[in-house]
Design a protein around this motif. Sequence first.
Motif, PDB file in Angstrom:
ATOM      1  N   ASP A  86       0.676  -1.703   0.084  1.00 12.58           N
ATOM      2  CA  ASP A  86       0.253  -0.010   0.216  1.00 12.58           C
ATOM      3  C   ASP A  86       1.053   1.431  -0.364  1.00 12.58           C
ATOM      4  OD1 ASP A  86      -2.113  -1.449  -0.212  1.00 12.58           O
ATOM      5  OD2 ASP A  86      -3.024  -1.143   1.802  1.00 12.58           O
ATOM      6  N   GLY A  87       2.022   0.943   0.291  1.00 14.98           N
ATOM      7  CA  GLY A  87       2.535   2.067   0.186  1.00 14.98           C
ATOM      8  C   GLY A  87       2.851   2.996   1.447  1.00 14.98           C
ATOM      9  N   ASP A  88       3.714   4.335   1.761  1.00 14.44           N
ATOM     10  CA  ASP A  88       3.594   4.264   3.470  1.00 14.44           C
ATOM     11  C   ASP A  88       2.085   5.468   3.320  1.00 14.44           C
ATOM     12  OD1 ASP A  88       4.506   6.701   2.117  1.00 14.44           O
ATOM     13  OD2 ASP A  88       6.248   6.670   2.659  1.00 14.44           O
ATOM     14  N   ASP A  89       0.929   5.863   3.123  1.00 13.61           N
ATOM     15  CA  ASP A  89       0.501   6.099   3.600  1.00 13.61           C
ATOM     16  C   ASP A  89      -0.113   5.938   4.554  1.00 13.61           C
ATOM     17  OD1 ASP A  89       0.481   7.829   0.742  1.00 13.61           O
ATOM     18  OD2 ASP A  89      -0.577   7.019  -0.416  1.00 13.61           O
ATOM     19  N   ILE A  90      -0.253   5.151   4.909  1.00 13.91           N
ATOM     20  CA  ILE A  90      -0.748   5.181   6.139  1.00 13.91           C
ATOM     21  C   ILE A  90      -0.864   5.628   7.286  1.00 13.91           C
ATOM     22  CG2 ILE A  90       0.037   2.333   6.502  1.00 13.91           C
ATOM     23  CD1 ILE A  90      -2.484   1.648   7.541  1.00 13.91           C
ATOM     24  N   PHE A  91       0.846   6.513   7.227  1.00 16.79           N
ATOM     25  CA  PHE A  91       2.262   5.854   8.336  1.00 16.79           C
ATOM     26  C   PHE A  91       1.723   7.747   8.225  1.00 16.79           C
ATOM     27  CE2 PHE A  91       4.116   2.213   6.462  1.00 16.79           C
ATOM     28  CZ  PHE A  91       3.844   1.228   8.056  1.00 16.79           C
ATOM     29  N   THR A  92       1.631   8.252   6.904  1.00 12.61           N
ATOM     30  CA  THR A  92       1.448   9.919   6.853  1.00 12.61           C
ATOM     31  C   THR A  92       0.206  10.544   6.262  1.00 12.61           C
ATOM     32  OG1 THR A  92       2.184   9.727   4.773  1.00 12.61           O
ATOM     33  CG2 THR A  92       3.678   9.725   6.359  1.00 12.61           C
ATOM     34  N   LEU A  96      -8.923  12.151   6.272  1.00 10.34           N
ATOM     35  CA  LEU A  96     -10.324  12.161   4.983  1.00 10.34           C
ATOM     36  C   LEU A  96      -9.516  11.912   3.878  1.00 10.34           C
ATOM     37  CD1 LEU A  96     -11.496  15.606   6.912  1.00 10.34           C
ATOM     38  CD2 LEU A  96     -12.429  13.016   7.148  1.00 10.34           C
ATOM     39  N   GLY A  97      -8.815  11.771   3.743  1.00 14.50           N
ATOM     40  CA  GLY A  97      -7.444  11.712   2.705  1.00 14.50           C
ATOM     41  C   GLY A  97      -7.125  12.671   1.953  1.00 14.50           C
ATOM     42  N   LEU A  98      -7.135  14.057   2.542  1.00 18.89           N
ATOM     43  CA  LEU A  98      -6.912  15.671   2.108  1.00 18.89           C
ATOM     44  C   LEU A  98      -5.315  14.972   1.136  1.00 18.89           C
ATOM     45  CD1 LEU A  98      -9.124  17.271   3.995  1.00 18.89           C
ATOM     46  CD2 LEU A  98      -9.858  16.405   2.346  1.00 18.89           C
TER      47      LEU A  98
END
Length: 145
Positions: A86-92, A96-98
Motif C-alpha cells: 500500500d505504500g507509506d500513506d498509512i503512516f503519513t 479524510l484523505g485530503l
Amino acid sequence: MAIFSKTCEYAMRAVFYVAQRSHEGYKVGIKEIAGHINSPEPFLAKILQQLSRDGVILSTKGPNGGFYFDAASLNRPLADVVTAIDGDDIFTGCGLGLTYCSESNPCPLHEEFKKVRNQITHMLHTTTIGKFNLGLIKGKFTLNK
C-alpha cells in the motif's frame, strides 16, 4: 471496518500463514495459501510476487519450492508488508484523505487522527511477521473469513 486495502489484507493474511508454515519447517505454494486464507489464487499470486520482488518474502522454484521465511525475515516488521503493498500513506496520510492536510493546514480530524495513526505506525513497526506463529499453530487465531 478495515484500515488496510483489500490487497494488503490478503498480503498480511498470506504472510502470517507462510510464517506459521515456515516456523513448522515447510515451504508453501499459492494453492495451499489461497485455500487457507480464502483468497483467489490469481490475485494472491500477484500479491506474493510483489512481496517477493520487494524482498519481504522468500521463494524458490521447483518441486520442493514455495514461499517461506527464514529466521531473519520472520523478525521483519509488519510495516514492511504494508509498505510493499500500500505504500507509506498509512503512516503519513490524512484521515479524510485530503492531500493538502498538514500541521500548518489541518483538516478537522487532524489532531485526533494523528494520535491513532501514530499508534498504528508504532504497532506495525514493532510487531514482527513471526510474532503470531505459536498462536496460529495452537489455533488461537484465524486467517480465514
